[in-house]
Design an enzyme around this catalytic site. Structure first.
Site, PDB file in Angstrom:
ATOM      1  N   ASP A  41       0.824  -1.210   0.000  1.00 53.59           N
ATOM      2  CA  ASP A  41       0.000   0.000   0.000  1.00 53.59           C
ATOM      3  C   ASP A  41       0.861   1.263   0.000  1.00 53.59           C
ATOM      4  OD1 ASP A  41       0.978  -0.358   2.575  1.00 53.59           O
ATOM      5  OD2 ASP A  41      -0.958  -0.842   3.431  1.00 53.59           O
ATOM      6  N   ASN A  72      -7.329  -3.038  14.305  1.00 56.64           N
ATOM      7  CA  ASN A  72      -8.715  -3.342  13.937  1.00 56.64           C
ATOM      8  C   ASN A  72      -8.813  -4.549  12.998  1.00 56.64           C
ATOM      9  OD1 ASN A  72      -7.699  -2.330  11.563  1.00 56.64           O
ATOM     10  ND2 ASN A  72      -9.147  -0.632  11.362  1.00 56.64           N
ATOM     11  N   HIS A 123      -7.105  -4.959  10.187  1.00 59.31           N
ATOM     12  CA  HIS A 123      -6.874  -4.695   8.758  1.00 59.31           C
ATOM     13  C   HIS A 123      -5.592  -5.365   8.266  1.00 59.31           C
ATOM     14  CE1 HIS A 123      -4.488  -0.628   9.305  1.00 59.31           C
ATOM     15  NE2 HIS A 123      -3.686  -1.648   9.374  1.00 59.31           N
ATOM     16  N   GLU A 146      -9.651  -2.075   5.394  1.00 59.01           N
ATOM     17  CA  GLU A 146     -10.265  -1.794   6.685  1.00 59.01           C
ATOM     18  C   GLU A 146     -11.512  -2.672   6.870  1.00 59.01           C
ATOM     19  OE1 GLU A 146      -8.486  -0.124   8.525  1.00 59.01           O
ATOM     20  OE2 GLU A 146      -7.862   1.818   7.753  1.00 59.01           O
TER      21      GLU A 146
HETATM   22  P1  PGA Z   1       2.426  -1.772  12.565  1.00 61.64           P
HETATM   23  O1  PGA Z   1       1.241  -1.706  11.500  1.00 61.64           O
HETATM   24  O2  PGA Z   1       3.361  -2.832  12.083  1.00 61.64           O
HETATM   25  O3  PGA Z   1       3.047  -0.404  12.539  1.00 61.64           O
HETATM   26  O4  PGA Z   1       1.810  -2.111  13.876  1.00 61.64           O
HETATM   27  C1  PGA Z   1       0.696  -2.878  11.025  1.00 61.64           C
HETATM   28  C2  PGA Z   1      -0.499  -2.568  10.155  1.00 61.64           C
HETATM   29  O5  PGA Z   1      -1.205  -1.577  10.434  1.00 61.64           O
HETATM   30  O6  PGA Z   1      -0.743  -3.315   9.213  1.00 61.64           O
END
Ligand code: PGA
Length: 240
Positions: A67, A136, A138, A143
């Site tokens: 992304d 959450n 995702h 999302e």
């Molecule tokens: P993080 O993010 O590794 O910074 O916890 C993971 C994500 O949001 O996919």
């Protein structure tokens, strides 16, 4: 789903790097799906070490990133383009022409997304996809929603994601949109390695592993993948 639990983020990073290194030793022209965020940093650090020790090479490796933010200059310190170069690409022998990161500033985002999906297909598909997971549930920037997404698309970020990531944005405001591979694109990867560390991920990991498969917890779809491995530290695994 295979689940492996580690003492801490450092030992988990070593194990994740080993999976990627094995793949590169098997096929120097592997196609890797890569992720950003805090979770993959120990993995990338270890891969850089292995490259410097002459154990692996990225010379013919092709990468696709999950992304990228929309409306953020490519060279902003918080762009995923910058992240990937600072945390991996600048330290290994990858060819820039083999690196694919979505252009979040493309005028025609639909066309950008379609071209990205086509490039993955043309490369023969992703051999291993690295994933983090949001608080959450995702994956990428898919999302929670009422249906699973398919190919790459433009997404409006949720409040949970804005909150989790806004700590990095001290100069420019955090973008509210991103381009992301869809759940379908992620599921097409031949192998998936999801890494999660820390107590904030515990509920999302519980829902992913023990809950029903639902687009309200996008990562729960991994229950249906034939070769998905979850690498967790004790804190992320604490509710299992
Ligand atoms: P993080 O993010 O590794 O910074 O916890 C993971 C994500 O949001 O996919």
């Amino acid at each position: 789903m295979e689940i492996r639990i580690f003492e801490d983020a450092a030992s988990l990073g070593l194990a994740a790097a080993d999976i990627f290194a094995e793949q590169l030793k098997k096929n120097g022209a592997s196609v890797l799906g890569l992720a950003t965020g805090a979770s993959p940093v120990p993995t990338y650090n270890r891969l850089i070490e292995m490259y410097k020790a002459g154990e692996i090479s990225f010379k013919d490796v092709v990468t696709f990133n999950l992304d990228e933010y929309c409306d953020l200059p490519k060279d902003d310190k918080n762009s995923y383009y910058t992240f990937m170069h600072e945390n991996l690409f600048n330290h290994v022998d990858i060819q820039e022409s083999n690196v694919h990161i979505l252009d979040g500033n493309a005028e025609d985002t639909e066309q950008e997304a379609a071209a990205f999906d086509a490039a993955i297909k043309a490369a023969g598909g992703i051999d291993i996809q690295l994933l983090g997971i949001g608080n959450n549930g995702h994956i990428g920037f898919n999302e929670p929603s009422n249906e699973f997404t398919t190919g790459t698309f433009k997404v409006k970020l949720t409040d949970s994601t804005l909150q989790a990531n806004s700590r990095y944005f001290d100069e420019n405001p955090m973008p509210h949109y991103a381009l992301t591979m869809g759940v379908g694109s992620i599921m097409d990867a031949k192998k998936i390695v999801l890494i999660a560390t820390g107590p904030a991920k515990a509920q999302a990991i519980f829902d992913t592993v023990k809950g029903e498969v639902t687009p309200l917890v996008p990562a729960s779809i991994l229950q249906k993948h034939p070769d998905a491995v979850l690498l967790l530290d004790k804190a992320a695994a604490s509710l299992l």
